[in-house]
Design a protein around this motif. Structure first.
Motif, mmCIF file in Angstrom:
data_model
loop_
_atom_site.group_PDB
_atom_site.id
_atom_site.type_symbol
_atom_site.label_atom_id
_atom_site.label_comp_id
_atom_site.label_asym_id
_atom_site.label_seq_id
_atom_site.Cartn_x
_atom_site.Cartn_y
_atom_site.Cartn_z
ATOM 1 N N LYS A 87 -0.396 -0.053 6.653
ATOM 2 C CA LYS A 87 0.333 -1.325 6.586
ATOM 3 C C LYS A 87 1.369 -1.446 7.705
ATOM 4 O O LYS A 87 1.495 -2.512 8.315
ATOM 5 C CB LYS A 87 1.000 -1.505 5.214
ATOM 6 C CG LYS A 87 1.945 -0.377 4.794
ATOM 7 C CD LYS A 87 2.364 -0.558 3.349
ATOM 8 C CE LYS A 87 3.514 0.326 2.938
ATOM 9 N NZ LYS A 87 3.280 1.774 3.053
ATOM 10 N N HIS A 100 5.896 -0.736 -0.074
ATOM 11 C CA HIS A 100 5.065 0.106 -0.937
ATOM 12 C C HIS A 100 5.440 -0.153 -2.394
ATOM 13 O O HIS A 100 4.928 0.480 -3.302
ATOM 14 C CB HIS A 100 5.249 1.584 -0.592
ATOM 15 C CG HIS A 100 6.653 2.053 -0.800
ATOM 16 N ND1 HIS A 100 7.568 2.110 0.209
ATOM 17 C CD2 HIS A 100 7.304 2.447 -1.911
ATOM 18 C CE1 HIS A 100 8.722 2.533 -0.264
ATOM 19 N NE2 HIS A 100 8.589 2.737 -1.546
ATOM 20 N N CYS A 140 -1.474 4.060 4.519
ATOM 21 C CA CYS A 140 -2.594 3.153 4.298
ATOM 22 C C CYS A 140 -2.815 2.250 5.504
ATOM 23 O O CYS A 140 -3.800 1.538 5.584
ATOM 24 C CB CYS A 140 -2.364 2.305 3.065
ATOM 25 S SG CYS A 140 -1.090 1.058 3.289
ATOM 26 N N GLY A 144 0.837 -1.192 0.000
ATOM 27 C CA GLY A 144 0.000 0.000 0.000
ATOM 28 C C GLY A 144 0.872 1.242 0.000
ATOM 29 O O GLY A 144 2.069 1.163 0.258
ATOM 30 N N SER A 145 0.261 2.385 -0.292
ATOM 31 C CA SER A 145 1.028 3.621 -0.271
ATOM 32 C C SER A 145 1.153 4.095 1.166
ATOM 33 O O SER A 145 0.515 3.550 2.066
ATOM 34 C CB SER A 145 0.348 4.668 -1.142
ATOM 35 O OG SER A 145 -1.038 4.619 -0.939
ATOM 36 N N GLU A 181 -8.063 -4.135 0.667
ATOM 37 C CA GLU A 181 -8.823 -4.022 -0.586
ATOM 38 C C GLU A 181 -8.931 -5.365 -1.273
ATOM 39 O O GLU A 181 -9.966 -5.709 -1.828
ATOM 40 C CB GLU A 181 -8.136 -3.031 -1.528
ATOM 41 C CG GLU A 181 -8.333 -1.590 -1.149
ATOM 42 C CD GLU A 181 -9.543 -0.975 -1.872
ATOM 43 O OE1 GLU A 181 -10.052 0.021 -1.346
ATOM 44 O OE2 GLU A 181 -9.965 -1.484 -2.930
ATOM 45 N N ASN A 221 -5.735 -0.130 1.697
ATOM 46 C CA ASN A 221 -6.097 1.215 1.292
ATOM 47 C C ASN A 221 -6.939 1.820 2.402
ATOM 48 O O ASN A 221 -7.949 1.247 2.790
ATOM 49 C CB ASN A 221 -6.877 1.179 -0.021
ATOM 50 C CG ASN A 221 -7.267 2.570 -0.484
ATOM 51 O OD1 ASN A 221 -6.588 3.547 -0.175
ATOM 52 N ND2 ASN A 221 -8.369 2.657 -1.212
ATOM 53 N N ALA A 222 -6.492 2.961 2.920
ATOM 54 C CA ALA A 222 -7.224 3.684 3.957
ATOM 55 C C ALA A 222 -7.652 2.764 5.104
ATOM 56 O O ALA A 222 -8.785 2.786 5.553
ATOM 57 C CB ALA A 222 -8.431 4.388 3.360
#
Lengths: 275, 348
Positions: free
Chosen positions: B45, B195, B43, B39-40, B216, B211-212
């Motif tokens: 992680k 990432h 997020c 994830g970015s 996902e 994600n957030a």
């Protein structure tokens, strides 16, 4: 041609720089030179620019077994050591808490330790002396140590908190992660890494205590005589030789420790002071 | 490889103050499996990894390793070992002392520790480095020591927090293979935060895209790459082109060009999957987009073109050189189109 012109251009800044260096040297070393002269002056009468006669007889007087200079030196060092121990006992837990825990009044607590420095010393010491007198701490080593610690704790707590803050929190996490209890983690990782800063703070407290005068004067006199008090008495009595020799004695640990501190106090710790 | 989950995370929720970082996350990791959390930044992680290690206290949810519920245990009692992004090697200890620390904490005898440290040094090709201070090591060597320190205690779960992010690209790719080989040889269960899509695809048995604060999609690298479950995952897996499409008469799709009729979707595709049409006709059912070459970038193994379309633009990869301003048509084979309803796009 070129070199000659360069030479002329460089001359002016060099002279100015030399002049300022000399001025600074005089301001710093002038009084010290006077001190050294007095320490070795046997006799020195008024109109003379330099002592009439040099000698070591006052040094013998200071260092003779019955002389109270050595006794005061002992008292001074003993008080300084106790002050350091007391300050560290407070500064290590306090510094760690200030650096690591999310304390709501962090800035306020740091300022609180600064308070004894912020208000004029004299009234504070007079009142401390008054309180100590009623509880029997006046004229005791313990009383003097407490007064010195009030002074030293600012340095100790501020530097200790900076030293702990400079230890990367992930280093502690790595230790806990591999099975260390909180106390073992503190003992094997945090403390060794903060040690240089803590040693530096201990040295500052030691030096601060060694030449503290005002508080000792109000709380310690006449039962506790430290080196600065002896020096004060000597110079009030017109005995500049004894005063100068005592001053030189006080200078030795200061310079020695400054060299040590310079090695221990790293930039990354200094950057965290007061944060 | 066993099929029953070894590390089980159930409905984990965590927050920093008012910000919710993890939102009812579920995750199962089998014994011996390497799972990447992808994830970015922001997020969740790393927070998920740190909750497994015990550095973040979750608001609700449970974490199990085997039969043990470790949700409320202190970090030192969890049996996990973490490799930190900064490596977090102790600068006041030697390489051997760093690696042996966890064993010392477990009360091992000196000789036993020395033996195990020797094994680790051999395993990581660091023979002879034992007495060195860690401050004298290169980035790659520090990384190995950090890995050795975590592996020395034979943890039940190995946690890795972006362990490669501080290394040069070349070293990173090399170590990636080494790490994967090592993990498979020891058969250790590992959770790997990254990432970097490429890293996750190359290393992991399964990838969880975060994600957030939510998972996902959770699946094998191939599943994620070819069958992304959402537009977000498609985008994260490199399908960087998005275009709104409507059903075409031939059963395929055509660009919506502003029109939004019934059944309109948003199509995602990779620039490598598209073709720049020269003379060759488009395959049956392909999405064909007409535009002009707006920009050209040479990327070594061909060219990357920005094609301006009437309503948007797309990136396309092609081996041959085409000048800017040339009219061009782009064909995307139907099987390369990743289609998602438009409303989902707005939600993500």
């Amino acid at each position: 041609m070129t070199t000659a012109r360069l030479g002329r251009v460089d001359l002016l800044p060099m002279v100015t720089r030399g002049f300022f260096l000399a001025l600074i040297a005089f301001v710093i070393f002038g009084p010290l030179a006077n001190l050294v002269l007095w320490a070795f002056a046997e006799r020195w009468y008024f109109p003379n620019k330099l002592p009439n006669e040099y000698g070591l007889s006052f040094w013998y007087r200071v260092f003779q077994p019955r002389g109270n200079a050595l006794a005061s030196l002992g008292t001074s060092v003993w008080i300084a050591v106790l002050t350091v121990l007391f300050s560290l006992a407070v500064a290590v837990p306090a510094g760690y808490a200030l650096a690591r825990l999310r304390l709501p009044w962090r800035a306020g607590i740091l300022l609180l330790f600064l308070l004894p420095q912020a208000v004029p010393n004299m009234p504070v010491y007079v009142n401390i002396a008054r309180v100590f007198y009623t509880i029997g701490l006046n004229g005791t080593v313990a009383g003097v140590v407490l007064v010195h610690a009030a002074h030293g704790l600012v340095l100790a707590v501020w530097i200790a908190s900076a030293a702990f803050a400079a230890v990367d929190a992930s280093l502690e996490e790595a230790s806990r992660n591999l099975g260390a209890s909180p106390w073992t983690c503190f003992r094997t990782v945090t403390l060794p890494l903060a040690a240089p800063g803590l040693i530096a703070s201990a040295i500052f407290v030691f030096l601060e205590s060694l030449d503290e005068f005002t508080g000792t004067y109000f709380v310690g006199v006449p039962d506790v005589t430290t080196l600065p008090l002896l020096m004060f008495n000597a110079s009030m009595g017109g005995n500049y030789q004894i005063a100068s020799i005592t001053a030189l004695l006080l200078l030795v640990p200061s310079i020695a420790f400054m060299l040590v501190v310079e090695r221990f106090l790293k930039p990354e710790v200094l950057a965290m002071v007061g944060r | 490889m066993q099929t029953s989950p070894f590390l089980r995370i159930e409905s984990l929720t965590a927050a920093y103050g008012a910000t919710r970082v993890l939102d009812r996350v579920d995750l199962d990791v089998r014994r011996g499996e390497l799972v990447a959390l992808l994830g970015s930044s922001g997020c969740g992680k790393t927070t998920l990894l740190r909750s497994i290690a015990g550095f973040v206290t979750p608001e609700s949810g449970r974490i199990h390793i085997g039969e043990r519920d470790i949700t409320a245990l202190a970090p030192e009692h969890r049996g996990t070992a973490m490799m930190f992004q900064s490596y977090a090697l102790w600068p006041h200890m030697s390489v051997a002392q760093n690696i042996g620390y966890g064993l010392r904490m477990r009360g091992w005898k000196k000789e036993a520790i020395a033996g195990r440290v020797g094994e680790m040094l051999t395993l990581l090709q660091l023979e002879g480095y034992g007495p060195r201070p860690v401050t004298q090591l290169s980035g790659g060597q520090r990384q190995r020591v950090a890995l050795g320190r975590a592996l020395a205690v034979s943890p039940e779960v190995l946690l890795l927090d972006e362990p490669m992010s501080n290394l040069d690209y070349k070293v990173r790719v090399e170590l990636r293979h080494e790490l994967r080989a090592l993990q498979q040889r020891i058969g250790i269960t590992a959770v790997y935060v990254t990432h970097d899509r490429e890293e996750a695809l190359a290393l992991a048995d399964r990838i969880a895209v975060l994600n957030a604060g939510r998972v996902e999609q959770y699946g094998t690298p191939e599943e994620l790459f070819h069958q992304p479950a959402s537009a977000f995952v498609a985008g994260f897996m490199g399908a960087d082109n998005a275009i709104d499409v409507v059903p075409a008469a031939n059963g395929g799709w055509q660009a919506a060009n502003g029109a939004s009729g019934g059944g309109s979707m948003r199509a995602y595709f990779r620039s490598e999957a598209a073709q720049l049409l020269g003379q060759s006709p488009a395959g049956p059912g392909a999405l064909v987009l007409s535009g002009t070459v707006a920009q050209m970038l040479y990327v070594g193994h061909g060219y990357r073109y920005r094609i301006r379309l009437p309503a948007s633009e797309v990136w396309v990869h092609a081996p041959e050189r085409i000048d800017q301003g040339t009219p061009a048509s782009v064909a995307v084979p139907q099987e390369a189109l990743l289609l998602f309803p438009l409303h989902e796009q707005r939600a993500a």
